[in-house]
Design an enzyme around this catalytic site. Structure first.
Site, PDB file in Angstrom:
ATOM      1  N   LYS A 111       0.828  -1.204   0.000  1.00  0.00           N
ATOM      2  CA  LYS A 111       0.000   0.000   0.000  1.00  0.00           C
ATOM      3  C   LYS A 111       0.871   1.266   0.000  1.00  0.00           C
ATOM      4  CE  LYS A 111      -3.987  -2.207   2.256  1.00  0.00           C
ATOM      5  NZ  LYS A 111      -4.749  -2.327   3.522  1.00  0.00           N
TER       6      LYS A 111
ATOM      7  N   THR B  15      -4.876  -7.808  10.650  1.00  0.00           N
ATOM      8  CA  THR B  15      -5.262  -6.550   9.988  1.00  0.00           C
ATOM      9  C   THR B  15      -4.847  -5.324  10.809  1.00  0.00           C
ATOM     10  OG1 THR B  15      -7.178  -7.672   9.051  1.00  0.00           O
ATOM     11  CG2 THR B  15      -7.260  -5.267   9.099  1.00  0.00           C
TER      12      THR B  15
ATOM     13  N   ARG C 195       3.241  -6.852   9.272  1.00  0.00           N
ATOM     14  CA  ARG C 195       2.539  -5.745   9.941  1.00  0.00           C
ATOM     15  C   ARG C 195       2.996  -5.579  11.384  1.00  0.00           C
ATOM     16  NH1 ARG C 195      -3.338  -7.556   7.469  1.00  0.00           N
ATOM     17  NH2 ARG C 195      -3.343  -6.249   5.605  1.00  0.00           N
TER      18      ARG C 195
ATOM     19  N   ASN D 162      -1.676  -0.396   7.159  1.00  0.00           N
ATOM     20  CA  ASN D 162      -1.112  -1.697   7.519  1.00  0.00           C
ATOM     21  C   ASN D 162      -0.238  -2.291   6.417  1.00  0.00           C
ATOM     22  OD1 ASN D 162      -3.173  -2.308   5.817  1.00  0.00           O
ATOM     23  ND2 ASN D 162      -4.400  -3.447   7.298  1.00  0.00           N
TER      24      ASN D 162
ATOM     25  N   HIS E  45      -1.950  -5.124   1.206  1.00  0.00           N
ATOM     26  CA  HIS E  45      -3.179  -5.886   1.002  1.00  0.00           C
ATOM     27  C   HIS E  45      -2.755  -7.284   0.582  1.00  0.00           C
ATOM     28  CE1 HIS E  45      -7.036  -7.261  -0.481  1.00  0.00           C
ATOM     29  NE2 HIS E  45      -6.360  -7.750  -1.506  1.00  0.00           N
TER      30      HIS E  45
HETATM   31  P1  GDP Z   1      -7.232  -7.210   5.542  1.00  0.00           P
HETATM   32  O1  GDP Z   1      -7.781  -8.263   4.623  1.00  0.00           O
HETATM   33  O2  GDP Z   1      -6.404  -7.796   6.650  1.00  0.00           O
HETATM   34  O3  GDP Z   1      -6.484  -6.118   4.818  1.00  0.00           O
HETATM   35  O4  GDP Z   1      -8.475  -6.511   6.281  1.00  0.00           O
HETATM   36  P2  GDP Z   1      -9.975  -6.244   5.798  1.00  0.00           P
HETATM   37  O5  GDP Z   1     -10.233  -6.866   4.464  1.00  0.00           O
HETATM   38  O6  GDP Z   1     -10.871  -6.608   6.939  1.00  0.00           O
HETATM   39  O7  GDP Z   1     -10.013  -4.655   5.655  1.00  0.00           O
HETATM   40  C1  GDP Z   1      -9.485  -4.009   4.518  1.00  0.00           C
HETATM   41  C2  GDP Z   1      -8.671  -2.821   4.956  1.00  0.00           C
HETATM   42  O8  GDP Z   1      -9.525  -1.855   5.584  1.00  0.00           O
HETATM   43  C3  GDP Z   1      -7.611  -3.087   6.025  1.00  0.00           C
HETATM   44  O9  GDP Z   1      -6.409  -3.590   5.488  1.00  0.00           O
HETATM   45  C4  GDP Z   1      -7.420  -1.715   6.638  1.00  0.00           C
HETATM   46  O10 GDP Z   1      -6.560  -0.890   5.871  1.00  0.00           O
HETATM   47  C5  GDP Z   1      -8.828  -1.145   6.562  1.00  0.00           C
HETATM   48  N1  GDP Z   1      -9.575  -1.349   7.800  1.00  0.00           N
HETATM   49  C6  GDP Z   1     -10.056  -2.523   8.277  1.00  0.00           C
HETATM   50  N2  GDP Z   1     -10.731  -2.361   9.412  1.00  0.00           N
HETATM   51  C7  GDP Z   1     -10.703  -1.028   9.671  1.00  0.00           C
HETATM   52  C8  GDP Z   1     -11.240  -0.214  10.721  1.00  0.00           C
HETATM   53  O11 GDP Z   1     -11.875  -0.676  11.661  1.00  0.00           O
HETATM   54  N3  GDP Z   1     -10.991   1.135  10.644  1.00  0.00           N
HETATM   55  C9  GDP Z   1     -10.283   1.696   9.626  1.00  0.00           C
HETATM   56  N4  GDP Z   1     -10.104   3.015   9.645  1.00  0.00           N
HETATM   57  N5  GDP Z   1      -9.761   0.948   8.638  1.00  0.00           N
HETATM   58  C10 GDP Z   1      -9.967  -0.383   8.649  1.00  0.00           C
HETATM   59 MG    MG Z   2      -9.301  -8.210   3.195  1.00  0.00          MG
END
Ligand code: GDP
Ligand code: MG
Length: 192
Positions: free
Chosen positions: A9, A125, A136, A156, A159
């Site tokens: 990212k 995440t 991370r 983080n 992706h």
């Molecule tokens: P990942 O698959 O581990 O990247 O996580 P997810 O698919 O659940 O979420 C996608 C992206 O959204 C994450 O990598 C974070 O950058 C962002 N994100 C997830 N949860 C939150 C949250 O609660 N608050 C904020 N501000 N960003 C979030």
């Molecule tokens: Mg995801």
């Protein structure tokens, strides 16, 4: 044998961590089969984080609420809502801004159990909960609390496709079939 999408990212690229992140994946024996440094368009961002995936956004909203509960923070006061769907929608807008805010390094990583392995190496995440030794966990400290307070996505670093189905949708979104390269690594035989 699986292929999975990795996107370093904008924070990862800006911090000069692209090489280190890809190197950690290569080190376990996973193969880099496509890679490019690009500026994601708004259109690509919209497709990468599809609005139709209601369950994904609601899940993200739920995660935020849980995080807030453990911190004793009132979501209504901080975000103006305690509805997980509304919070998810809010996070999606921040994510679209984040992923297109600067250059990203998109890559396709191939190997046995590639999807799960890359997820394991990426870590939780929420970087403040990611185990040491993960990308991370070693390289960032962000949390939902910090990110939501600043009204931005969690920084983080990368992706990584969450499931094989997600990977099958995401790889062709970022790469044409011609961009995927076939070659043999010299350590492949030794690892089989
Ligand atoms: P990942 O698959 O581990 O990247 O996580 P997810 O698919 O659940 O979420 C996608 C992206 O959204 C994450 O990598 C974070 O950058 C962002 N994100 C997830 N949860 C939150 C949250 O609660 N608050 C904020 N501000 N960003 C979030
Ligand atoms: Mg995801």
């Amino acid at each position: 044998m699986e292929q999975t999408l990795v996107v370093v990212k904008p924070d990862g690229v800006a911090r000069g961590l692209t090489g280190q992140i890809i190197s950690r994946l290569e080190k376990v024996g996973l193969k880099l089969v496509a890679g490019k440094l690009i500026q994601a368009t708004k259109e690509l961002a919209e497709k990468h984080y599809p609005a139709e995936r209601g369950e994904l956004w609601e899940g993200i909203g739920q995660k935020t609420l849980k995080n807030y509960q453990s911190l004793g923070v009132d979501p209504q006061a901080l975000l103006g809502t305690a509805d997980p769907k509304e919070i998810g929608k809010m996070v999606r807008v921040w994510l679209l801004e984040y992923i297109a805010s600067g250059p990203v390094f998109a890559a396709v990583i191939e190997g046995p159990h590639a999807v799960e392995l890359v997820r394991k190496l990426a870590g939780n995440t929420l970087p403040f909960l990611s185990a040491p030794g993960t990308i991370r966990g070693d390289l960032s400290f962000d949390s939902a609390y910090l990110a939501n307070t600043a009204k931005r996505a969690i920084k983080n670093l990368l992706h990584a496709s969450g499931t094989l189905d997600e990977a099958k949708y995401e790889v062709p979104l970022w790469f044409t079939p011609e961009e995927l390269v076939k070659y043999e690594r010299t350590d492949e035989k030794a690892m089989r």
